[in-house]
Design a protein around this motif. Structure first.
Motif, PDB file in Angstrom:
ATOM      1  N   GLY A 262      -0.434  22.682  -4.468  1.00  0.00           N
ATOM      2  CA  GLY A 262      -1.549  21.927  -5.036  1.00  0.00           C
ATOM      3  C   GLY A 262      -1.289  20.435  -5.016  1.00  0.00           C
ATOM      4  O   GLY A 262      -0.367  19.953  -4.374  1.00  0.00           O
ATOM      5  N   ALA A 263      -2.102  19.701  -5.724  1.00  0.00           N
ATOM      6  CA  ALA A 263      -1.985  18.243  -5.789  1.00  0.00           C
ATOM      7  C   ALA A 263      -1.050  17.874  -6.929  1.00  0.00           C
ATOM      8  O   ALA A 263      -1.468  17.440  -7.992  1.00  0.00           O
ATOM      9  N   ASP A 264       0.259  18.030  -6.704  1.00  0.00           N
ATOM     10  CA  ASP A 264       1.221  17.837  -7.787  1.00  0.00           C
ATOM     11  C   ASP A 264       2.012  16.535  -7.687  1.00  0.00           C
ATOM     12  O   ASP A 264       2.968  16.331  -8.417  1.00  0.00           O
ATOM     13  N   SER A 265       1.642  15.660  -6.763  1.00  0.00           N
ATOM     14  CA  SER A 265       2.287  14.351  -6.604  1.00  0.00           C
ATOM     15  C   SER A 265       3.775  14.447  -6.293  1.00  0.00           C
ATOM     16  O   SER A 265       4.559  13.595  -6.686  1.00  0.00           O
ATOM     17  N   LYS A 266       4.183  15.486  -5.578  1.00  0.00           N
ATOM     18  CA  LYS A 266       5.579  15.649  -5.184  1.00  0.00           C
ATOM     19  C   LYS A 266       5.646  15.928  -3.688  1.00  0.00           C
ATOM     20  O   LYS A 266       4.740  16.519  -3.116  1.00  0.00           O
ATOM     21  N   TRP A 267       6.739  15.482  -3.085  1.00  0.00           N
ATOM     22  CA  TRP A 267       7.017  15.840  -1.692  1.00  0.00           C
ATOM     23  C   TRP A 267       7.700  17.198  -1.676  1.00  0.00           C
ATOM     24  O   TRP A 267       8.602  17.456  -2.475  1.00  0.00           O
ATOM     25  N   TRP A 268       7.276  18.055  -0.739  1.00  0.00           N
ATOM     26  CA  TRP A 268       7.903  19.351  -0.521  1.00  0.00           C
ATOM     27  C   TRP A 268       8.469  19.328   0.891  1.00  0.00           C
ATOM     28  O   TRP A 268       7.772  18.966   1.839  1.00  0.00           O
ATOM     29  N   VAL A 269       9.751  19.684   1.012  1.00  0.00           N
ATOM     30  CA  VAL A 269      10.451  19.475   2.275  1.00  0.00           C
ATOM     31  C   VAL A 269      11.098  20.772   2.749  1.00  0.00           C
ATOM     32  O   VAL A 269      11.733  21.485   1.971  1.00  0.00           O
ATOM     33  N   THR A 270      10.911  21.065   4.034  1.00  0.00           N
ATOM     34  CA  THR A 270      11.661  22.126   4.702  1.00  0.00           C
ATOM     35  C   THR A 270      12.610  21.419   5.666  1.00  0.00           C
ATOM     36  O   THR A 270      12.703  20.186   5.655  1.00  0.00           O
ATOM     37  N   ARG A 271      13.255  22.134   6.514  1.00  0.00           N
ATOM     38  CA  ARG A 271      14.260  21.524   7.389  1.00  0.00           C
ATOM     39  C   ARG A 271      13.681  20.417   8.270  1.00  0.00           C
ATOM     40  O   ARG A 271      14.270  19.355   8.402  1.00  0.00           O
ATOM     41  N   PHE A 272      12.527  20.655   8.875  1.00  0.00           N
ATOM     42  CA  PHE A 272      11.963  19.663   9.794  1.00  0.00           C
ATOM     43  C   PHE A 272      10.585  19.153   9.383  1.00  0.00           C
ATOM     44  O   PHE A 272       9.941  18.449  10.142  1.00  0.00           O
TER      45      PHE A 272
ATOM     46  N   GLY B 278       3.211  16.288   1.024  1.00  0.00           N
ATOM     47  CA  GLY B 278       2.918  16.030  -0.374  1.00  0.00           C
ATOM     48  C   GLY B 278       1.441  15.737  -0.545  1.00  0.00           C
ATOM     49  O   GLY B 278       0.808  15.169   0.336  1.00  0.00           O
ATOM     50  N   VAL B 279       0.896  16.156  -1.670  1.00  0.00           N
ATOM     51  CA  VAL B 279      -0.504  15.895  -1.992  1.00  0.00           C
ATOM     52  C   VAL B 279      -0.527  15.089  -3.289  1.00  0.00           C
ATOM     53  O   VAL B 279       0.014  15.525  -4.303  1.00  0.00           O
ATOM     54  N   PHE B 280      -1.137  13.908  -3.223  1.00  0.00           N
ATOM     55  CA  PHE B 280      -1.098  12.959  -4.321  1.00  0.00           C
ATOM     56  C   PHE B 280      -2.517  12.647  -4.789  1.00  0.00           C
ATOM     57  O   PHE B 280      -3.274  12.003  -4.070  1.00  0.00           O
ATOM     58  N   PRO B 281      -2.909  13.094  -5.990  1.00  0.00           N
ATOM     59  CA  PRO B 281      -4.243  12.778  -6.506  1.00  0.00           C
ATOM     60  C   PRO B 281      -4.289  11.349  -7.041  1.00  0.00           C
ATOM     61  O   PRO B 281      -3.288  10.822  -7.520  1.00  0.00           O
ATOM     62  N   ALA B 282      -5.454  10.740  -6.930  1.00  0.00           N
ATOM     63  CA  ALA B 282      -5.620   9.369  -7.424  1.00  0.00           C
ATOM     64  C   ALA B 282      -7.069   9.144  -7.843  1.00  0.00           C
ATOM     65  O   ALA B 282      -7.972   9.863  -7.421  1.00  0.00           O
ATOM     66  N   ASP B 283      -7.253   8.144  -8.679  1.00  0.00           N
ATOM     67  CA  ASP B 283      -8.584   7.707  -9.088  1.00  0.00           C
ATOM     68  C   ASP B 283      -8.729   6.233  -8.760  1.00  0.00           C
ATOM     69  O   ASP B 283      -7.810   5.442  -8.996  1.00  0.00           O
ATOM     70  N   LEU B 284      -9.864   5.883  -8.227  1.00  0.00           N
ATOM     71  CA  LEU B 284     -10.207   4.499  -7.936  1.00  0.00           C
ATOM     72  C   LEU B 284     -11.308   4.088  -8.893  1.00  0.00           C
ATOM     73  O   LEU B 284     -12.270   4.835  -9.086  1.00  0.00           O
ATOM     74  N   SER B 285     -11.170   2.925  -9.504  1.00  0.00           N
ATOM     75  CA  SER B 285     -12.246   2.392 -10.336  1.00  0.00           C
ATOM     76  C   SER B 285     -12.531   0.971  -9.886  1.00  0.00           C
ATOM     77  O   SER B 285     -11.624   0.246  -9.479  1.00  0.00           O
ATOM     78  N   VAL B 286     -13.798   0.593  -9.929  1.00  0.00           N
ATOM     79  CA  VAL B 286     -14.219  -0.754  -9.555  1.00  0.00           C
ATOM     80  C   VAL B 286     -14.820  -1.407 -10.792  1.00  0.00           C
ATOM     81  O   VAL B 286     -15.709  -0.848 -11.420  1.00  0.00           O
ATOM     82  N   THR B 287     -14.288  -2.593 -11.132  1.00  0.00           N
ATOM     83  CA  THR B 287     -14.706  -3.294 -12.334  1.00  0.00           C
ATOM     84  C   THR B 287     -15.397  -4.607 -11.976  1.00  0.00           C
ATOM     85  O   THR B 287     -14.912  -5.352 -11.122  1.00  0.00           O
ATOM     86  N   ASP B 288     -16.532  -4.868 -12.626  1.00  0.00           N
ATOM     87  CA  ASP B 288     -17.233  -6.142 -12.492  1.00  0.00           C
ATOM     88  C   ASP B 288     -16.536  -7.121 -13.425  1.00  0.00           C
ATOM     89  O   ASP B 288     -16.534  -6.930 -14.648  1.00  0.00           O
ATOM     90  N   THR B 289     -15.938  -8.175 -12.872  1.00  0.00           N
ATOM     91  CA  THR B 289     -15.148  -9.092 -13.696  1.00  0.00           C
ATOM     92  C   THR B 289     -16.010  -9.962 -14.608  1.00  0.00           C
ATOM     93  O   THR B 289     -15.518 -10.493 -15.593  1.00  0.00           O
ATOM     94  N   ARG B 290     -17.285 -10.096 -14.319  1.00  0.00           N
ATOM     95  CA  ARG B 290     -18.156 -10.886 -15.202  1.00  0.00           C
ATOM     96  C   ARG B 290     -18.428 -10.165 -16.511  1.00  0.00           C
ATOM     97  O   ARG B 290     -18.466 -10.775 -17.573  1.00  0.00           O
ATOM     98  N   THR B 291     -18.621  -8.842 -16.426  1.00  0.00           N
ATOM     99  CA  THR B 291     -18.992  -8.071 -17.618  1.00  0.00           C
ATOM    100  C   THR B 291     -17.842  -7.227 -18.169  1.00  0.00           C
ATOM    101  O   THR B 291     -17.899  -6.777 -19.300  1.00  0.00           O
ATOM    102  N   GLY B 292     -16.828  -6.972 -17.334  1.00  0.00           N
ATOM    103  CA  GLY B 292     -15.731  -6.100 -17.739  1.00  0.00           C
ATOM    104  C   GLY B 292     -16.087  -4.626 -17.652  1.00  0.00           C
ATOM    105  O   GLY B 292     -15.299  -3.770 -18.028  1.00  0.00           O
ATOM    106  N   GLN B 293     -17.279  -4.320 -17.150  1.00  0.00           N
ATOM    107  CA  GLN B 293     -17.740  -2.933 -17.053  1.00  0.00           C
ATOM    108  C   GLN B 293     -17.271  -2.288 -15.747  1.00  0.00           C
ATOM    109  O   GLN B 293     -17.263  -2.930 -14.701  1.00  0.00           O
ATOM    110  N   VAL B 294     -16.901  -1.008 -15.837  1.00  0.00           N
ATOM    111  CA  VAL B 294     -16.580  -0.236 -14.636  1.00  0.00           C
ATOM    112  C   VAL B 294     -17.904   0.122 -13.971  1.00  0.00           C
ATOM    113  O   VAL B 294     -18.778   0.718 -14.598  1.00  0.00           O
TER     114      VAL B 294
END
Length: 132
Positions: free
Chosen positions: A81-91, A95-111
Motif C-alpha cells: 500500500g501507500a506506506d511511505s517506505k521503500w521495499w527492496v528485493t535483490r535487484f 515505494g508508494v508515497f502519499p502526499a497532499d498539495l494545498s494552494v493558499t491565496d497569500t492575500r486572504t490566507g485562505q486555502v
C-alpha cells in the motif's frame, strides 16, 4: 523554538528548514517551510498563490489502491500500500508515497485548492549490466 518563533513559523537554527520538502521531511518541517513561503510571498505584496506539499498523509486504502492501478506498478509493491517506505528485493526497489498539495491565496490566507496524490518510486538493476 521560542513562542515568538512558533507564532511566526520561523524555525530555530536547530530546526533549520530543509532545502526541499521531501518524503523524509517531518510534518513540522513541511508546515514551517510552507508558512515561510506564504510569509515571503505576502511580504512582496504581489498577491501570489503558494503551493505546499505535505508527505505521508493518510487516506483510505481502497482509495489509494484504486489510484495505484491507474499506472503499471509491480504487484509486490502494491501489497504494502501507500506506506511511505521503500521495499527492496535483490535487484528491485519500490515505494508508494502519499502526499497532499494545498494552494493558499497569500492575500486572504485562505486555502483555494487541495489535491491528494501518490508518488510511486521504482528502481531496478541487473547483475549483467556493467558501466564501462
Amino acid at each position: 523554538m521560542t513562542t515568538a518563533q512558533a507564532s511566526t513559523g520561523t524555525p530555530s537554527k536547530a530546526q533549520a528548514l530543509p532545502a526541499a520538502i521531501t518524503p523524509q521531511a517531518s510534518a513540522a518541517q513541511a508546515e514551517a517551510a510552507c508558512d515561510a513561503r506564504i510569509k515571503a510571498a505576502r511580504d512582496t505584496g504581489e498577491g501570489k498563490l503558494v503551493a505546499c506539499v505535505t508527505w505521508g498523509t493518510k487516506s483510505s486504502a481502497a482509495r489509494d489502491r484504486a489510484a495505484l492501478t491507474k499506472w503499471p506498478t509491480p504487484s509486490w509493491c502494491l501489497d504494502h500500500g501507500a506506506d511511505s517506505k521503500w521495499w527492496v528485493t535483490r535487484f528491485k526497489a519500490c515505494g508508494v508515497f502519499p502526499a497532499d498539495l494545498s494552494v493558499t491565496d497569500t492575500r486572504t490566507g485562505q486555502v483555494v485548492g487541495r489535491m491528494h496524490y501518490l508518488v510511486v518510486g521504482y528502481a531496478y538493476g541487473a547483475y549483467n549490466v556493467w558501466i564501462k
